[in-house]
Motif scaffolding. Sequence first.
Motif, PDB file in Angstrom:
ATOM      1  N   ARG A 132       4.263   3.321  -5.065  1.00  0.00           N
ATOM      2  CA  ARG A 132       3.677   4.221  -6.075  1.00  0.00           C
ATOM      3  C   ARG A 132       2.767   3.481  -7.049  1.00  0.00           C
ATOM      4  O   ARG A 132       1.789   4.036  -7.535  1.00  0.00           O
ATOM      5  CB  ARG A 132       4.786   4.937  -6.855  1.00  0.00           C
TER       6      ARG A 132
ATOM      7  N   SER B 144       0.814  -1.222   0.000  1.00  0.00           N
ATOM      8  CA  SER B 144       0.000   0.000   0.000  1.00  0.00           C
ATOM      9  C   SER B 144       0.845   1.268   0.000  1.00  0.00           C
ATOM     10  O   SER B 144       0.326   2.357  -0.260  1.00  0.00           O
ATOM     11  CB  SER B 144      -0.964   0.008   1.187  1.00  0.00           C
ATOM     12  N   GLN B 145       2.135   1.135   0.262  1.00  0.00           N
ATOM     13  CA  GLN B 145       3.030   2.296   0.274  1.00  0.00           C
ATOM     14  C   GLN B 145       3.768   2.481  -1.053  1.00  0.00           C
ATOM     15  O   GLN B 145       4.539   3.424  -1.198  1.00  0.00           O
ATOM     16  CB  GLN B 145       4.052   2.154   1.415  1.00  0.00           C
TER      17      GLN B 145
ATOM     18  N   ASP C  88      -0.908   3.755  -6.146  1.00  0.00           N
ATOM     19  CA  ASP C  88      -1.521   5.056  -5.877  1.00  0.00           C
ATOM     20  C   ASP C  88      -2.980   5.079  -6.322  1.00  0.00           C
ATOM     21  O   ASP C  88      -3.802   5.765  -5.737  1.00  0.00           O
ATOM     22  CB  ASP C  88      -0.746   6.182  -6.551  1.00  0.00           C
ATOM     23  N   GLU C  89      -3.297   4.333  -7.378  1.00  0.00           N
ATOM     24  CA  GLU C  89      -4.668   4.283  -7.901  1.00  0.00           C
ATOM     25  C   GLU C  89      -5.584   3.418  -7.042  1.00  0.00           C
ATOM     26  O   GLU C  89      -6.778   3.397  -7.234  1.00  0.00           O
ATOM     27  CB  GLU C  89      -4.671   3.750  -9.331  1.00  0.00           C
ATOM     28  N   TYR C  90      -5.005   2.646  -6.135  1.00  0.00           N
ATOM     29  CA  TYR C  90      -5.797   1.717  -5.335  1.00  0.00           C
ATOM     30  C   TYR C  90      -6.624   2.488  -4.340  1.00  0.00           C
ATOM     31  O   TYR C  90      -7.729   2.263  -4.080  1.00  0.00           O
ATOM     32  CB  TYR C  90      -4.887   0.700  -4.629  1.00  0.00           C
TER      33      TYR C  90
END
Length: 126
Positions: free
Chosen positions: A121, A118-119, A124-126
Amino acid sequence: MNPKDLLVEMFEQMVERKDASLIERYYHPDFLLHTNGGAQDYEQFAAGHRRVYATEISYAVEYDEQAWVVTDDRVAGRVWITTERPDEEPTKIEVVLIATCLDGQLHRLWELTWPDWSQLRAFDEY
């Protein structure tokens, strides 16, 4: 189908092919994901996957064949998921997971990843 085979099929058919239309085939409507200290329900999980699958990301999955533990309704294991996007170096994510199944679908999933997906790049769209 045993839980390990279900999980491997899901990675091959859905994740590596980025086929979001298969989410409802593999994931129970009451699905919950616990990942790196956070949690997502089915709708959050599905929406996030649809957004990321629509990007230029690609996935390759490898399995630690010595780490599988399988019962009738659950599986534990370790996999590596390599993500790649154009003009970026690939990222290999180690995933340690426990999953339970209900009615032939993934029902609960607990996972720890390194690095924390989750960290990144790429998500980022998630």
